[in-house]
Scaffold this motif. Structure first.
Motif, PDB file in Angstrom:
ATOM      1  N   THR A 169       0.807  -1.222   0.000  1.00  0.00           N
ATOM      2  CA  THR A 169       0.000   0.000   0.000  1.00  0.00           C
ATOM      3  C   THR A 169       0.841   1.273   0.000  1.00  0.00           C
ATOM      4  N   HIS A 219       1.372   0.087   8.442  1.00  0.00           N
ATOM      5  CA  HIS A 219       0.157  -0.214   9.207  1.00  0.00           C
ATOM      6  C   HIS A 219       0.254   0.399  10.599  1.00  0.00           C
ATOM      7  N   ASN A 246      -6.024   0.825   8.904  1.00  0.00           N
ATOM      8  CA  ASN A 246      -5.244   0.023   7.957  1.00  0.00           C
ATOM      9  C   ASN A 246      -6.098  -0.385   6.756  1.00  0.00           C
ATOM     10  N   ASP A 247      -6.680   0.609   6.094  1.00  0.00           N
ATOM     11  CA  ASP A 247      -7.556   0.317   4.962  1.00  0.00           C
ATOM     12  C   ASP A 247      -7.111   1.036   3.690  1.00  0.00           C
ATOM     13  N   TRP A 248      -5.799   1.234   3.545  1.00  0.00           N
ATOM     14  CA  TRP A 248      -5.288   1.817   2.316  1.00  0.00           C
ATOM     15  C   TRP A 248      -5.351   0.782   1.204  1.00  0.00           C
ATOM     16  N   PRO A 249      -5.669   1.172  -0.012  1.00  0.00           N
ATOM     17  CA  PRO A 249      -5.804   0.208  -1.101  1.00  0.00           C
ATOM     18  C   PRO A 249      -4.458  -0.371  -1.531  1.00  0.00           C
ATOM     19  N   SER A 250      -4.469  -1.623  -1.915  1.00  0.00           N
ATOM     20  CA  SER A 250      -3.249  -2.292  -2.388  1.00  0.00           C
ATOM     21  C   SER A 250      -2.924  -1.859  -3.806  1.00  0.00           C
ATOM     22  N   GLY A 284      -4.048  -4.608   3.957  1.00  0.00           N
ATOM     23  CA  GLY A 284      -3.384  -4.056   2.788  1.00  0.00           C
ATOM     24  C   GLY A 284      -3.443  -4.922   1.553  1.00  0.00           C
ATOM     25  N   GLN A 285      -4.357  -5.892   1.506  1.00  0.00           N
ATOM     26  CA  GLN A 285      -4.425  -6.781   0.357  1.00  0.00           C
ATOM     27  C   GLN A 285      -5.651  -6.545  -0.520  1.00  0.00           C
ATOM     28  N   GLY A 296      -9.539  -1.587   0.276  1.00  0.00           N
ATOM     29  CA  GLY A 296      -9.665  -0.707   1.433  1.00  0.00           C
ATOM     30  C   GLY A 296     -10.772   0.310   1.278  1.00  0.00           C
ATOM     31  N   ASP A 355     -11.791  -4.614  -5.211  1.00  0.00           N
ATOM     32  CA  ASP A 355     -10.809  -5.590  -4.743  1.00  0.00           C
ATOM     33  C   ASP A 355     -10.198  -6.334  -5.932  1.00  0.00           C
TER      34      ASP A 355
END
Length: 296
Positions: free
Chosen positions: A3, A7, A21-25, A60-61, A64, A71
């Protein structure tokens, strides 16, 4: 590493998925930026997600805060097994193409699932988008061809390695050919891995595991992938990145292991039009921290 954002809280091993901890991968960002190709998603992750001991998923997968509909497509698969076929992509033998079309038509005439999702507060968007993506994969000739590893010469499959990692990397090459613009292959735990030293987390028997298990598998798949892409004229347009979120210390831990080192470690990049044969950056004399980040 996935990301670009550490985290929270830092130094907490099993950080929870979700805010903060919801940032896009990277895979999700690529899917948003590029969109899906006809019959194939823009981003695929295989052969499974990244998890810690106990089956705990790392954050981070996914997409987010960009929303679940963005996704990356996660494929749980065992491409090294005999008779490999991907559930949800490969049609069962008893379901012919006309029968699938009938099922799709029937499904689209039913609204019970949509009403149920609305009552649950999820809304229909996520389910509908996932359903459409799955149907596109099943109905796409390109998707079906991409997963037919049996079409590859036995000698080439042997060169990649007859293990989950090697055959996942071969599958990634086939996905590149089918038009998928971002493929993330996760190194998952293999038979014989222990909880005290799983996969590359070599807290025990570091030298032995690298020499006899990890590097032979990695060398075979990585070298074959580069050669295979080059022979097919795809290497210059395909960036291959071999990376992790940390390295290992240069000194021993309990005699035979190596502890985590997030301050200075190596990543390998190849193809993609990059200049080959040089290193960028430099660590200190014991390989602990970055000493010169601009030295090439």
């Amino acid at each position: 590493m996935l990301t670009g954002v550490p985290h929270q809280p830092k130094n907490t091993e099993n950080a929870k998925v979700g805010f903060p901890n919801d940032w896009p991968s990277l895979a999700a960002i690529n899917r948003i930026a590029r969109g899906n190709t006809p019959g194939m998603p823009a981003s695929l992750v295989l052969p499974e997600h990244i998890w810690n001991t106990g089956g705990i998923s790392w954050p981070g997968q996914d997409a987010g805060f960009m929303g679940r509909t963005n996704d990356p497509w996660l494929l749980h698969c065992m491409p090294h097994e005999q008779g490999f076929a991907l559930p949800g992509v490969t049609l069962p033998t008893e379901v012919a193409a006309p029968r699938l079309s009938d099922r799709v038509a029937l499904s689209r005439n039913l609204d019970a699932t949509e009403r149920q999702l609305e009552r649950l507060g999820e809304g229909p968007g996520l389910f509908q988008k996932q359903q459409e993506t799955a149907l596109n994969l099943v109905q796409s000739g390109a998707a079906r061809r991409a997963f037919r590893l049996e079409e590859e010469p036995e000698s080439l499959r042997d060169r990649y390695g007859r293990n989950r990692w090697g055959q996942s990397v071969l599958l990634a090459r086939r996905l590149v050919e089918s038009g998928v613009s971002f493929i993330q292959v996760n190194w998952t735990r293999m038979p014989g891995d222990t909880t005290d030293s799983p996969a590359w987390d070599t807290h025990n028997k570091n030298a032995e595991r690298l020499k006899n298990h990890l590097m032979p598998i990695m060398d075979a798949a990585y070298a074959t992938l580069l050669e295979d892409l080059a022979e097919r004229g795809l290497l210059d347009s395909t960036l291959v990145v071999w990376t992790s979120e940390f390295g290992r210390t240069s000194w021993g831990e309990s005699g035979t292991g190596r502890d985590h080192n997030p301050w200075g470690y190596t990543q390998w990049l190849a193809g993609g039009g990059l200049k080959a044969g040089f290193t960028y950056g430099e660590t200190d004399e014991v390989g602990l921290q970055v000493a010169d980040k601009d030295k090439a």
